[in-house]
Scaffold this motif. Structure first.
Motif, PDB file in Angstrom:
ATOM      1  N   TRP A 145       0.862  -1.178   0.000  1.00 34.20           N
ATOM      2  CA  TRP A 145       0.000   0.000   0.000  1.00 34.20           C
ATOM      3  C   TRP A 145       0.899   1.228   0.000  1.00 34.20           C
ATOM      4  N   SER A 146       0.461   2.305  -0.622  1.00 32.90           N
ATOM      5  CA  SER A 146       1.238   3.541  -0.600  1.00 32.90           C
ATOM      6  C   SER A 146       0.593   4.539   0.359  1.00 32.90           C
ATOM      7  N   ASN A 147       1.427   5.255   1.111  1.00 36.89           N
ATOM      8  CA  ASN A 147       0.980   6.299   2.040  1.00 36.89           C
ATOM      9  C   ASN A 147      -0.120   5.800   2.978  1.00 36.89           C
ATOM     10  N   THR A 148       0.031   4.575   3.461  1.00 36.58           N
ATOM     11  CA  THR A 148      -0.988   3.967   4.310  1.00 36.58           C
ATOM     12  C   THR A 148      -0.331   3.270   5.496  1.00 36.58           C
ATOM     13  N   LEU A 149      -0.866   3.532   6.682  1.00 33.08           N
ATOM     14  CA  LEU A 149      -0.433   2.858   7.896  1.00 33.08           C
ATOM     15  C   LEU A 149      -1.489   1.855   8.324  1.00 33.08           C
ATOM     16  N   GLY A 150      -1.042   0.707   8.812  1.00 31.51           N
ATOM     17  CA  GLY A 150      -1.978  -0.333   9.230  1.00 31.51           C
ATOM     18  C   GLY A 150      -1.662  -0.855  10.614  1.00 31.51           C
ATOM     19  N   ALA A 151      -2.707  -1.303  11.312  1.00 30.31           N
ATOM     20  CA  ALA A 151      -2.559  -1.952  12.617  1.00 30.31           C
ATOM     21  C   ALA A 151      -3.329  -3.266  12.563  1.00 30.31           C
ATOM     22  N   TYR A 152      -2.609  -4.390  12.643  1.00 35.32           N
ATOM     23  CA  TYR A 152      -3.255  -5.704  12.640  1.00 35.32           C
ATOM     24  C   TYR A 152      -3.818  -5.980  14.028  1.00 35.32           C
ATOM     25  N   LEU A 153      -5.135  -6.194  14.098  1.00 38.77           N
ATOM     26  CA  LEU A 153      -5.812  -6.420  15.375  1.00 38.77           C
ATOM     27  C   LEU A 153      -6.083  -7.903  15.616  1.00 38.77           C
ATOM     28  N   ILE A 154      -6.280  -8.668  14.546  1.00 35.35           N
ATOM     29  CA  ILE A 154      -6.491 -10.119  14.637  1.00 35.35           C
ATOM     30  C   ILE A 154      -5.690 -10.764  13.516  1.00 35.35           C
ATOM     31  N   SER A 155      -4.986 -11.856  13.829  1.00 30.92           N
ATOM     32  CA  SER A 155      -4.211 -12.544  12.799  1.00 30.92           C
ATOM     33  C   SER A 155      -4.022 -14.002  13.199  1.00 30.92           C
ATOM     34  N   PRO A 156      -3.607 -14.876  12.261  1.00 29.68           N
ATOM     35  CA  PRO A 156      -3.388 -16.283  12.590  1.00 29.68           C
ATOM     36  C   PRO A 156      -2.382 -16.512  13.710  1.00 29.68           C
ATOM     37  N   ALA A 157      -1.522 -15.549  13.985  1.00 31.31           N
ATOM     38  CA  ALA A 157      -0.557 -15.720  15.074  1.00 31.31           C
ATOM     39  C   ALA A 157      -1.249 -15.940  16.417  1.00 31.31           C
ATOM     40  N   MET A 158      -2.480 -15.447  16.571  1.00 35.37           N
ATOM     41  CA  MET A 158      -3.205 -15.633  17.826  1.00 35.37           C
ATOM     42  C   MET A 158      -4.145 -16.836  17.785  1.00 35.37           C
ATOM     43  N   GLY A 159      -4.288 -17.451  16.608  1.00 33.87           N
ATOM     44  CA  GLY A 159      -5.132 -18.641  16.510  1.00 33.87           C
ATOM     45  C   GLY A 159      -6.285 -18.504  15.542  1.00 33.87           C
ATOM     46  N   SER A 160      -6.464 -17.339  14.926  1.00 37.00           N
ATOM     47  CA  SER A 160      -7.566 -17.137  13.983  1.00 37.00           C
ATOM     48  C   SER A 160      -7.196 -17.680  12.607  1.00 37.00           C
ATOM     49  N   HIS A 161      -8.211 -17.860  11.752  1.00 38.03           N
ATOM     50  CA  HIS A 161      -7.927 -18.231  10.361  1.00 38.03           C
ATOM     51  C   HIS A 161      -8.242 -17.078   9.418  1.00 38.03           C
ATOM     52  N   PHE A 162      -8.233 -15.859   9.919  1.00 39.73           N
ATOM     53  CA  PHE A 162      -8.458 -14.666   9.124  1.00 39.73           C
ATOM     54  C   PHE A 162      -7.670 -13.526   9.756  1.00 39.73           C
ATOM     55  N   ALA A 213     -16.124   1.836  22.124  1.00 38.92           N
ATOM     56  CA  ALA A 213     -15.811   2.065  20.719  1.00 38.92           C
ATOM     57  C   ALA A 213     -14.300   2.061  20.489  1.00 38.92           C
ATOM     58  N   GLY A 214     -13.874   1.338  19.466  1.00 40.78           N
ATOM     59  CA  GLY A 214     -12.458   1.206  19.143  1.00 40.78           C
ATOM     60  C   GLY A 214     -11.860  -0.107  19.583  1.00 40.78           C
ATOM     61  N   ASP A 215     -12.544  -0.853  20.466  1.00 40.30           N
ATOM     62  CA  ASP A 215     -12.030  -2.135  20.944  1.00 40.30           C
ATOM     63  C   ASP A 215     -12.279  -3.234  19.916  1.00 40.30           C
ATOM     64  N   ALA A 216     -11.308  -4.124  19.756  1.00 38.01           N
ATOM     65  CA  ALA A 216     -11.433  -5.277  18.864  1.00 38.01           C
ATOM     66  C   ALA A 216     -11.405  -6.556  19.685  1.00 38.01           C
ATOM     67  N   ILE A 217     -12.149  -7.572  19.250  1.00 33.81           N
ATOM     68  CA  ILE A 217     -12.224  -8.844  19.967  1.00 33.81           C
ATOM     69  C   ILE A 217     -12.091  -9.987  18.978  1.00 33.81           C
ATOM     70  N   TRP A 218     -11.290 -10.978  19.346  1.00 33.01           N
ATOM     71  CA  TRP A 218     -11.246 -12.248  18.627  1.00 33.01           C
ATOM     72  C   TRP A 218     -11.833 -13.321  19.526  1.00 33.01           C
ATOM     73  N   MET A 219     -12.701 -14.179  18.952  1.00 31.38           N
ATOM     74  CA  MET A 219     -13.319 -15.276  19.701  1.00 31.38           C
ATOM     75  C   MET A 219     -13.054 -16.582  18.975  1.00 31.38           C
ATOM     76  N   ALA A 220     -12.373 -17.510  19.632  1.00 35.43           N
ATOM     77  CA  ALA A 220     -12.082 -18.813  19.055  1.00 35.43           C
ATOM     78  C   ALA A 220     -13.350 -19.678  19.064  1.00 35.43           C
ATOM     79  N   PRO A 221     -13.350 -20.796  18.334  1.00 35.19           N
ATOM     80  CA  PRO A 221     -14.501 -21.689  18.386  1.00 35.19           C
ATOM     81  C   PRO A 221     -14.792 -22.156  19.818  1.00 35.19           C
ATOM     82  N   PHE A 222     -16.053 -22.199  20.148  1.00 38.63           N
ATOM     83  CA  PHE A 222     -16.581 -22.771  21.387  1.00 38.63           C
ATOM     84  C   PHE A 222     -16.254 -21.987  22.655  1.00 38.63           C
ATOM     85  N   VAL A 223     -15.728 -20.759  22.528  1.00 37.95           N
ATOM     86  CA  VAL A 223     -15.558 -19.947  23.727  1.00 37.95           C
ATOM     87  C   VAL A 223     -16.927 -19.365  24.101  1.00 37.95           C
ATOM     88  N   PRO A 224     -17.387 -19.502  25.358  1.00 34.21           N
ATOM     89  CA  PRO A 224     -18.652 -18.894  25.765  1.00 34.21           C
ATOM     90  C   PRO A 224     -18.605 -17.380  25.571  1.00 34.21           C
TER      91      PRO A 224
END
Length: 286
Positions: A88-105, A251-262
């Protein structure tokens, strides 16, 4: 002369923490007493301009509400780390969820500056974008262009050449996932200018929901299921149960939920809360 009841440095530090939490409980901007949203502020301004929250804890070094556990994560704005997005040009990004934590997206924030342009996702990766600030122009390989304003979003199938242009500035929420091919089913590019959802038909292997709650409303079901979730709170505040933990969120908070977590949510404060929710669908979990 030493006073008989002088406080030690350790006691003073604990006292300062206790005082800070007391200020949260009585402050107008605390989790339990949200002020009405100012009409002068743009929609989703707390997402596009994140600050340390709650602001009353800014004086505590090292403080963050972010949490990472085996089956869920809460990533809050004060811990966002922005860096240039690859391709990307002239763009900053912050990864909030990634496979490193256990997600598949992946889910990330993309802050496009003036004269910026997006890159392509890897091969066989589909993309979903949602505009929370500013305006971008989406153009595909066929030359078809769409102007995407705040609250607009688009789905781009795997291997579809496209790019986003931004003349001034814009903030996007981006979901990317390696597409799970299903024989004889081909998804198509979809562009939304208002609140709609992805089709529930078989070609699409995930869906996006916009969930609205008025103050005091809550999920009727305490969910436990095989699907993963990725969530970004766009407006308001509330309490989210994840496993055996209960988290104040805003507002602004991100959450990842794995399978079967209540999981369960209740809206608090004086204004509605709204969040954007990813959910994988239409595929056998095997």
């Amino acid at each position: 002369m030493r006073l008989p009841h002088a406080l030690s440095p350790q006691s003073l530090f604990l006292l300062s923490i206790t005082t800070s939490f007391l200020r949260i409980a009585i402050a107008q901007e605390g989790f339990c007493s949200a002020p009405p949203i100012s009409t002068t502020q743009p929609l989703y301004w707390k997402v596009s301009n994140p600050t340390l929250s709650p602001t009353h804890l800014q004086d505590l070094p090292g403080f963050t509400r972010s949490v990472y556990k085996r089956d869920h994560a809460l990533i809050t704005p004060e811990s966002h780390v922005f860096s240039p997005l690859p391709d990307w040009s002239n763009t900053l990004g912050a990864y909030l969820i990634s496979p490193a934590m256990g997600s598949h997206f992946v889910m990330y924030l993309a802050k496009m500056q003036g004269n910026s342009k997006s890159g392509l996702p890897p091969n066989h990766v589909e993309r979903f974008i949602f505009v929370v600030q500013g305006m971008v122009i989406l153009t595909n390989i066929h030359g078809n262009s769409h102007k995407l304003m705040v609250d607009s979003y688009a789905y781009l199938p795997q291997n579809l050449e496209h790019f986003l242009n931004c003349d001034e500035s814009a903030t996007l929420i981006v979901f990317e996932k390696r597409y799970e091919q299903l024989e004889n089913h081909i998804p198509e590019q979809i562009v939304f200018e208002f609140r709609k959802l992805l089709p529930t038909s078989l070609p699409y292997d995930f869906n996006i929901h916009i969930m609205d709650f008025q103050p005091g409303e809550f999920l009727n079901v305490k969910e436990v299921h095989y699907n993963q979730h990725g969530l970004l709170l766009l407006e308001g505040q509330g309490v989210y149960r994840l496993g055996d933990s209960w988290y104040p969120v805003q507002a602004g908070d991100a959450i990842w939920m794995a399978p079967f977590v209540p999981q369960w949510y209740a809206a608090l404060g004086k204004t509605r809360s709204r969040y954007l929710l990813y959910k994988d669908v239409n595929r056998n979990p095997l």
